[in-house]
Design an enzyme around this catalytic site. Structure first.
Site, PDB file in Angstrom:
ATOM      1  CG  ASN A 118       6.810 -55.189   3.715  1.00  0.00           C
ATOM      2  OD1 ASN A 118       6.655 -54.384   4.624  1.00  0.00           O
ATOM      3  ND2 ASN A 118       7.873 -55.972   3.625  1.00  0.00           N
ATOM      4  CG  ASP A 148      12.605 -67.302   9.166  1.00  0.00           C
ATOM      5  OD1 ASP A 148      12.876 -66.437  10.025  1.00  0.00           O
ATOM      6  OD2 ASP A 148      11.477 -67.818   9.051  1.00  0.00           O
ATOM      7  CE  LYS A 176       3.669 -67.129  10.244  1.00  0.00           C
ATOM      8  NZ  LYS A 176       3.210 -65.817   9.778  1.00  0.00           N
ATOM      9  CE  LYS A 223       9.144 -67.840  11.175  1.00  0.00           C
ATOM     10  NZ  LYS A 223       9.447 -66.596  10.461  1.00  0.00           N
TER      11      LYS A 223
HETATM   12  N1  CTP Z   1      11.118 -62.989   9.547  1.00  0.00           N
HETATM   13  C1  CTP Z   1      12.483 -63.029   9.455  1.00  0.00           C
HETATM   14  N2  CTP Z   1      13.085 -63.317   8.266  1.00  0.00           N
HETATM   15  C2  CTP Z   1      12.356 -63.567   7.173  1.00  0.00           C
HETATM   16  C3  CTP Z   1      10.946 -63.519   7.259  1.00  0.00           C
HETATM   17  C4  CTP Z   1      10.370 -63.235   8.455  1.00  0.00           C
HETATM   18  O1  CTP Z   1      13.167 -62.777  10.451  1.00  0.00           O
HETATM   19  N3  CTP Z   1      12.963 -63.823   6.035  1.00  0.00           N
HETATM   20  C5  CTP Z   1      10.497 -62.719  10.866  1.00  0.00           C
HETATM   21  C6  CTP Z   1       9.791 -61.406  10.981  1.00  0.00           C
HETATM   22  O2  CTP Z   1      10.663 -60.403  11.493  1.00  0.00           O
HETATM   23  C7  CTP Z   1       8.660 -61.708  11.946  1.00  0.00           C
HETATM   24  C8  CTP Z   1       8.336 -63.142  11.639  1.00  0.00           C
HETATM   25  O3  CTP Z   1       9.505 -63.686  11.069  1.00  0.00           O
HETATM   26  O4  CTP Z   1       9.100 -61.642  13.288  1.00  0.00           O
HETATM   27  C9  CTP Z   1       7.221 -63.290  10.683  1.00  0.00           C
HETATM   28  O5  CTP Z   1       7.084 -64.633  10.414  1.00  0.00           O
HETATM   29  P1  CTP Z   1       6.825 -65.227   8.945  1.00  0.00           P
HETATM   30  O6  CTP Z   1       6.554 -66.657   9.098  1.00  0.00           O
HETATM   31  O7  CTP Z   1       7.931 -64.936   8.018  1.00  0.00           O
HETATM   32  O8  CTP Z   1       5.613 -64.397   8.542  1.00  0.00           O
HETATM   33  P2  CTP Z   1       5.160 -64.177   7.109  1.00  0.00           P
HETATM   34  O9  CTP Z   1       6.247 -63.625   6.254  1.00  0.00           O
HETATM   35  O10 CTP Z   1       3.927 -63.399   7.225  1.00  0.00           O
HETATM   36  O11 CTP Z   1       4.976 -65.698   6.707  1.00  0.00           O
HETATM   37  P3  CTP Z   1       3.746 -66.405   6.013  1.00  0.00           P
HETATM   38  O12 CTP Z   1       3.733 -65.779   4.684  1.00  0.00           O
HETATM   39  O13 CTP Z   1       4.146 -67.823   6.048  1.00  0.00           O
HETATM   40  O14 CTP Z   1       2.566 -66.091   6.904  1.00  0.00           O
END
Ligand code: CTP
Length: 400
Positions: free
Chosen positions: A210, A306, A338, A342
């Site tokens: 990304n 996560d 979130k 979380k």
């Molecule tokens: N994060 C994490 N581990 C993952 C995914 C995300 O620790 N596998 C953490 C990121 O570091 C950030 C936050 O979660 O602090 C982002 O939240 P997330 O819900 O995962 O965001 P997106 O990936 O954008 O989720 P969505 O697609 O549901 O919006």
């Protein structure tokens, strides 16, 4: 954010070609809000004139212990007392040696002995002089006594050689000083930060990634270290220098990031999850490069762990867990969702997909949400926003 308002910087300029950068340094220190007085060594005057530095600093430049008129105006002991910070830039190998051994054989060395202010040095010299065991031993001694060593950097040198020994650029030195002067509100705390993207391999040459640059997380790590915290930075694949004083662990995939964060977790007071961790990875990583065929291709993905949610539920949960959310729409609703789901203490949400902020940009603007409150940060540099987030964390934690 300038951070030097009210600082009284005594700038020592010693002899070296980098002395020409001192003019720019004086100008930038003043722009950042500092009052500057300059002391030059004999040798420095062979590279830049006192008149130039006098015009830029707005004060007479001192070059000798034995200048009666200058002593009558502000004696050298008075000058040593006046300083709230000493910066020697450039610091030649000779000046470092004299400071390390407590010499008082010229005005600059005498002032450094006589001042109670913290001292920072920005070394500049030929790479072999820098690497010499004598120079390194002098530096070790200075560091041990609390002198901050800023740089040097690697690159092309005035002598035509390439290597370590270039003075740090004036803008970077001003930022370093500002960081040194930040109140140490996180002293005694341990802060773990994740930053950057993750790469999920598909085959030996392709991956899912990304556009996270890592800059926001690196800025948070830098600001936390500047505030006195012991900082560990788990960094995805990015091309960024490690902030000063920060322990860095490089990772590539979400699984590696997960393992590194959990291993570093015990004893941390704060976790800031700024990494853009992949939510999915290919179920299988092909051992050999995949070959194209005529029809459409299908990639089967599975969820990753996560990391943030796991940290917040962990028996070794840090006292403050902060997440990041990048959203294109309904920012507050998703961010607060979130925060709850979380079990975070706070979540910093930014809108992505708009020009000038978010993933790839130098600047950013975000809103921090927590139970019962919110605060906007920016628009501004990621560095200034990081300083704001760190101040919020310090308020939340109180003294260590
Ligand atoms: N994060 C994490 N581990 C993952 C995914 C995300 O620790 N596998 C953490 C990121 O570091 C950030 C936050 O979660 O602090 C982002 O939240 P997330 O819900 O995962 O965001 P997106 O990936 O954008 O989720 P969505 O697609 O549901 O919006």
């Amino acid at each position: 954010m300038s951070g030097l308002h009210g600082a009284r910087v005594l700038l020592g300029v010693s002899g070296g070609i980098a002395a020409y950068k001192s003019a720019d340094l004086v100008r930038r220190l003043r722009e950042a809000g500092a009052e500057v007085r300059v002391v030059m060594t004999e040798a420095a005057q062979r590279f830049i004139t006192a008149t130039t530095l006098q015009a830029l600093s707005g004060h007479p430049v001192r070059v000798s212990m034995w200048d009666e008129a200058a002593e009558a105006a502000m004696g050298h002991i008075e000058l040593a007392r006046w300083a709230s910070q000493v910066l020697v830039a450039p610091a030649s190998a000779d000046v470092l040696a004299r400071l390390a051994h407590g010499h008082a054989d010229d005005l600059l060395a005498t002032l450094c002995l006589a001042t109670a202010a913290p001292i920072a040095v920005a070394p500049a010299m030929n790479r072999l002089m820098w690497a010499n065991a004598a120079t390194q031993a002098n530096l070790a001694l200075l560091r041990q006594r609390g002198v901050a060593v800023l740089g040097p950097e690697a690159g092309e040198q005035a002598c035509g050689e390439v290597g370590e020994g270039r003075m740090r650029e004036p803008a970077a030195l001003v930022a370093d000083l500002a960081a040194l002067l930040v109140p140490k509100r996180l002293a005694g705390h341990r802060v773990l930060v994740s930053a950057g993207p993750t790469y999920e391999d598909i085959d030996p040459v392709r991956f899912l990634g990304n556009r996270s640059s890592g800059r926001m997380g690196f800025a948070v790590a830098e600001a936390a270290a500047a505030a006195g915290a012991e900082v560990t930075l788990v960094a995805g694949p990015v091309k960024l220098p490690t902030p000063p004083g920060v322990r860095r662990i490089d990772v590539r995939s979400a699984a590696e990031l997960h393992a590194a964060v959990l291993a570093a977790l015990p004893g941390q007071t704060v976790y800031v999850g700024a990494a853009a961790v992949a939510d999915y990875r290919p179920v299988e990583v092909a051992e050999r490069k995949l070959k194209k065929s005529d029809g459409p291709a299908t990639l089967v993905l599975e969820r990753t762990a996560d990391v943030l949610a796991e940290v917040a539920r962990h028996p070794a949960r840090p006292r403050c867990v902060m997440g990041f959310a990048a959203e294109t729409h309904d920012v507050e609703a998703y961010a607060r969702g979130k925060l709850e789901a979380k079990r975070l203490d706070a979540i910093a949400a930014n809108r992505v997909g708009v020009a000038g902020s978010g993933f790839d940009a130098e600047d950013n603007a975000l809103v921090l949400y927590w139970h019962g409150g919110e605060q906007a940060f920016g628009p501004g540099s990621k560095r200034s926003i990081a300083a704001g987030l760190v101040a919020w964390i310090a308020d939340r934690l109180g003294p260590a």
